[in-house]
Write a protein that holds these residues in place. Structure first.
Motif, PDB file in Angstrom:
ATOM      1  N   TYR A  12      -2.652  -6.949  18.732  1.00  0.00           N
ATOM      2  CA  TYR A  12      -2.263  -6.261  17.508  1.00  0.00           C
ATOM      3  C   TYR A  12      -2.477  -4.754  17.619  1.00  0.00           C
ATOM      4  O   TYR A  12      -1.746  -3.978  16.993  1.00  0.00           O
ATOM      5  N   PHE A  16       0.576  -2.220  17.036  1.00  0.00           N
ATOM      6  CA  PHE A  16       0.388  -1.003  16.242  1.00  0.00           C
ATOM      7  C   PHE A  16       0.866   0.224  17.037  1.00  0.00           C
ATOM      8  O   PHE A  16       1.546   1.095  16.494  1.00  0.00           O
ATOM      9  N   GLN A  38       3.602   2.863  11.168  1.00  0.00           N
ATOM     10  CA  GLN A  38       2.287   2.366  11.536  1.00  0.00           C
ATOM     11  C   GLN A  38       1.473   1.811  10.371  1.00  0.00           C
ATOM     12  O   GLN A  38       0.599   0.974  10.597  1.00  0.00           O
ATOM     13  N   SER A  39       1.776   2.198   9.155  1.00  0.00           N
ATOM     14  CA  SER A  39       1.068   1.560   8.036  1.00  0.00           C
ATOM     15  C   SER A  39       1.394   0.069   7.991  1.00  0.00           C
ATOM     16  O   SER A  39       0.562  -0.749   7.594  1.00  0.00           O
ATOM     17  N   GLY A  41       1.677  -1.728  10.597  1.00  0.00           N
ATOM     18  CA  GLY A  41       0.796  -2.310  11.597  1.00  0.00           C
ATOM     19  C   GLY A  41      -0.556  -2.685  11.026  1.00  0.00           C
ATOM     20  O   GLY A  41      -1.124  -3.725  11.376  1.00  0.00           O
ATOM     21  N   ALA A  42      -1.082  -1.851  10.136  1.00  0.00           N
ATOM     22  CA  ALA A  42      -2.361  -2.160   9.492  1.00  0.00           C
ATOM     23  C   ALA A  42      -2.219  -3.380   8.587  1.00  0.00           C
ATOM     24  O   ALA A  42      -3.088  -4.263   8.577  1.00  0.00           O
ATOM     25  N   ALA A  45      -1.844  -6.491  10.894  1.00  0.00           N
ATOM     26  CA  ALA A  45      -3.094  -6.858  11.553  1.00  0.00           C
ATOM     27  C   ALA A  45      -4.012  -7.613  10.599  1.00  0.00           C
ATOM     28  O   ALA A  45      -4.575  -8.652  10.944  1.00  0.00           O
ATOM     29  N   SER A  57      -8.784  -4.376  15.510  1.00  0.00           N
ATOM     30  CA  SER A  57      -7.585  -3.995  16.271  1.00  0.00           C
ATOM     31  C   SER A  57      -7.230  -2.534  16.007  1.00  0.00           C
ATOM     32  O   SER A  57      -6.824  -1.813  16.928  1.00  0.00           O
ATOM     33  N   ILE A  58      -7.418  -2.085  14.775  1.00  0.00           N
ATOM     34  CA  ILE A  58      -7.137  -0.678  14.444  1.00  0.00           C
ATOM     35  C   ILE A  58      -8.197   0.232  15.077  1.00  0.00           C
ATOM     36  O   ILE A  58      -7.883   1.301  15.595  1.00  0.00           O
ATOM     37  N   TRP A  93      -6.344   3.098   7.723  1.00  0.00           N
ATOM     38  CA  TRP A  93      -5.742   1.919   8.351  1.00  0.00           C
ATOM     39  C   TRP A  93      -6.787   0.847   8.611  1.00  0.00           C
ATOM     40  O   TRP A  93      -6.511  -0.341   8.492  1.00  0.00           O
ATOM     41  N   ALA A  97      -6.431  -2.799   6.826  1.00  0.00           N
ATOM     42  CA  ALA A  97      -6.383  -4.063   7.562  1.00  0.00           C
ATOM     43  C   ALA A  97      -7.503  -4.992   7.105  1.00  0.00           C
ATOM     44  O   ALA A  97      -7.287  -6.190   6.908  1.00  0.00           O
TER      45      ALA A  97
END
Length: 185
Positions: A12, A16, A38-39, A41-42, A45, A57-58, A93, A97
Motif C-alpha cells: 500500500y 500510494f 494521493q489523498s 491512497g490514505a 490504505a 503504510s503511510i 495522511w 488512514a
C-alpha cells in the motif's frame, strides 16, 4: 502472519507512491497546496488494511520521501516537503488512514460500500482537512478561516475519491474478502 502484514504495508505504500505519479494540479486558491490523487491512497490504505497497518503504510512512504525519493505528486521528495504549505496534509495522511481504518473496523458488520464511504469521508476528508488547514495556516501565512476556505476547492475531487475507494473495497470484498483486512481484524 507478521510477514504478510509487512508485505501488505509495503504494497500500500507502493500504491500510494504510484498515485503520486499522476499529475498534480496547482491552484492559486489553495494556498500552494496541489490537488493530487494521493489523498485517495490514505483512504484506501485505511479502508483496506485497517487502522494500524494503513497508518504504517503511510509512515513507510513518508520515511522514503524524507530520504529524498521523489514519490509525492509532481516528483517532490526530501525534507523540504515537510516545510511547505502541504505539510498538514502530508502528516494528515497518517491520521486519515488510521481513522478510516478504525471506522471500517467499527462498521465491520455493515455493508462494505457504505462503511467504506463513511470511513473515507470521515478519515480522508474531515480528519485530513483538519490537519491540512492547520498546516496551510502555519506554513502558508493564511488565517485558519482563509485556509479552511481554500480547502473548499478540494471537496468535489475528494468526494469522488471516497466513492472510488468504497467501490474498490466492495469489489474486493466480493471477490477476495480476506484481502479486506480492516473487516477481518
Amino acid at each position: 502472519m507478521k510477514d504478510r502484514s509487512l508485505v501488505q504495508i509495503a504494497l500500500y505504500a507502493a500504491i500510494f507512491a504510484v498515485l503520486g505519479l499522476l499529475p498534480r494540479f496547482d491552484l492559486p486558491l489553495a494556498g500552494g497546496v496541489p490537488i493530487t490523487a494521493q489523498s485517495m491512497g490514505a483512504m484506501l490504505a485505511g479502508v483496506m488494511l485497517g487502522a494500524w497497518r494503513g497508518a504504517l503504510s503511510i509512515v513507510l512512504l513518508l520515511f522514503v520521501v524524507a530520504l529524498g525519493a521523489p514519490l509525492l505528486a509532481g516528483g517532490r521528495g526530501g525534507l523540504g516537503v515537510f516545510f511547505s504549505p502541504s505539510v498538514g496534509f502530508i502528516f494528515g495522511w497518517i491520521a486519515a488512514a488510521f481513522v478510516a481504518g478504525l471506522i471500517m473496523q467499527a462498521l465491520r458488520r455493515a455493508p462494505v460500500f457504505p462503511a467504506a464511504l463513511v470511513a473515507s469521508v470521515v478519515g480522508g476528508i474531515l480528519v485530513l482537512y483538519a490537519f491540512g488547514i492547520v498546516g496551510m495556516s502555519a506554513m502558508g501565512s493564511l488565517s485558519l478561516l482563509d485556509a479552511a476556505k481554500a480547502c473548499l476547492v478540494f471537496i468535489p475531487g475528494d468526494t469522488i475519491k471516497a466513492v472510488l475507494v468504497a467501490l474498490v473495497a466492495q469489489t474486493v470484498a466480493r471477490g477476495m474478502p480476506e484481502a479486506l483486512l480492516s473487516r477481518n481484524a
